[in-house]
Design an enzyme around this catalytic site. Structure first.
Site, PDB file in Angstrom:
ATOM      1  N   SER A 113       0.833  -1.196   0.000  1.00 45.07           N
ATOM      2  CA  SER A 113       0.000   0.000   0.000  1.00 45.07           C
ATOM      3  C   SER A 113       0.877   1.259   0.000  1.00 45.07           C
ATOM      4  O   SER A 113       1.695   1.452  -0.907  1.00 45.07           O
ATOM      5  CB  SER A 113      -0.960  -0.046   1.201  1.00 45.07           C
ATOM      6  OG  SER A 113      -2.010   0.878   1.049  1.00 45.07           O
ATOM      7  N   ASP A 238     -11.348  -3.169  -4.019  1.00 42.53           N
ATOM      8  CA  ASP A 238     -10.717  -2.209  -3.111  1.00 42.53           C
ATOM      9  C   ASP A 238     -11.617  -0.999  -2.877  1.00 42.53           C
ATOM     10  O   ASP A 238     -11.990  -0.291  -3.812  1.00 42.53           O
ATOM     11  CB  ASP A 238      -9.378  -1.744  -3.708  1.00 42.53           C
ATOM     12  CG  ASP A 238      -8.462  -1.109  -2.681  1.00 42.53           C
ATOM     13  OD1 ASP A 238      -8.970  -0.600  -1.662  1.00 42.53           O
ATOM     14  OD2 ASP A 238      -7.234  -1.129  -2.890  1.00 42.53           O
ATOM     15  N   HIS A 294      -8.888  -4.475  -0.251  1.00 41.44           N
ATOM     16  CA  HIS A 294      -7.529  -3.963  -0.108  1.00 41.44           C
ATOM     17  C   HIS A 294      -6.695  -4.865   0.798  1.00 41.44           C
ATOM     18  O   HIS A 294      -7.083  -5.161   1.927  1.00 41.44           O
ATOM     19  CB  HIS A 294      -7.599  -2.548   0.482  1.00 41.44           C
ATOM     20  CG  HIS A 294      -6.294  -1.821   0.505  1.00 41.44           C
ATOM     21  ND1 HIS A 294      -5.678  -1.374  -0.647  1.00 41.44           N
ATOM     22  CD2 HIS A 294      -5.489  -1.440   1.527  1.00 41.44           C
ATOM     23  CE1 HIS A 294      -4.566  -0.745  -0.330  1.00 41.44           C
ATOM     24  NE2 HIS A 294      -4.418  -0.789   0.981  1.00 41.44           N
TER      25      HIS A 294
END
Length: 316
Positions: A113, A238, A294
């Protein structure tokens, strides 16, 4: 996102498997550097489990988890993910890597991320050993158009950062104090973004050239065209990163937020600001998907497991 919540989905196999890419030479597999996501730390339970998983998969591999800021406590690391200056945090990672002898001949890197943005800064601006394969999971390469939600229950650090950001995301104060503000790219407020932002704007070469007409950090430094491979992984469902396809350098249409503009239709690609077109043409740009939300890596044998086995552990 905190990897402790993720590694349980990427179970460590008890069987030791050799890399499928090629037989390892006497030098062994390439070293690996990993940079954690927002709210996590270099040696959280999840990050240490992930590092152990990689060591089991690729015997003899050297794995280093970036501690940012350098020599910071876990509390310092968690705070630094929310508060600070992106370039300074990235430079700290650069200095750290340059001091590690095992990384001197180059290495592969995985960014989780937000951590993928700091590794990109390293690849584009750091004068240390070069990254060979850069793998990012859910990294907002083309920014976020909404703040990443705080964990449940929210931490005080996240709550305060979110309040400050909402007070003015493109103020000079926010752009020099709040990490999320430094990769907040609202397509409907591009003039403000280009005037006030430096971190993400320059990573993607959207700042033009310097006043003397020469190229420098304003146009993406070295760019990414010199890497062997960039593997930018997006998650199909996501909702943490908005838009989720920012992980593939896609962006929202400023006139229609439900329409996502892919990389190939942007000036970033056609003008080859940071070498993505060049990398793509020679087969070095890869944009796979993982199913789920995610950082849902899918467990043993799942998407994350397969991608790590494919792109990590190559001969040095």
């Amino acid at each position: 996102m905190i990897l402790t919540q993720v590694v349980s989905l990427l179970l460590v196999s008890s069987a030791v498997a050799a890399p499928s890419q090629a037989l390892l030479g006497s030098s062994g597999p390439r070293p690996l550097v990993i940079w954690h996501g927002l709210g996590d730390t270099a040696h959280s339970k999840g990050m240490d489990q992930f590092a152990d998983y990689v060591r089991d998969e690729f015997p003899g591999i050297f794995v280093h988890a970036i501690v940012a800021p350098n020599e910071g406590s876990p509390r310092d690391e968690q705070k630094a993910g929310w508060w600070g200056i992106g370039e300074e945090l990235s430079q700290g990672g650069c200095d750290q890597i340059k001091d590690i002898p095992e990384l001197a001949d180059g290495f592969d890197a995985i960014g989780f991320s937000q951590g993928g943005l700091f590794l990109r800064w390293y690849a584009q601006y750091c004068d240390g050993p070069r990254i060979k394969n850069l793998i990012t999971f859910g990294t907002p390469h083309f920014g976020i158009a909404a703040l990443i939600p705080c964990p449940d229950p929210p931490t005080l650090t996240c709550t305060l950062a979110a309040r400050a950001a909402k007070a003015g995301i493109y103020t000079r104060w926010a752009q020099s104090h709040l990490i999320q503000a430094q990769y907040y790219r609202d397509p409907a407020r591009m003039q403000e973004f280009l005037e006030q932002n430096t971190f993400l704007r320059d990573l993607n070469g959207e700042g033009g050239v310097d006043q003397g007409g020469g190229s420098g950090r304003e146009d993406g430094g070295r760019g990414l065209g010199g890497l062997e491979n960039v593997v930018a992984i997006a998650f199909r469902d996501d909702t943490t990163v908005v838009p989720g396809l920012s992980a593939h350098w896609a962006t929202m249409d400023p006139d229609n937020s439900s329409h996502i503009i892919p990389l190939e239709e942007q000036e970033l690609y056609s003008g080859d600001f940071i070498g993505l077109k060049r990398l793509d043409k020679r087969g070095g740009l890869h944009r796979p998907f993982c199913p789920g939300e995610h950082m849902d890596l899918g467990g043993e044998g799942g998407c994350g497991d397969r991608l790590v086995r494919k792109w990590v552990g190559w001969p040095l």
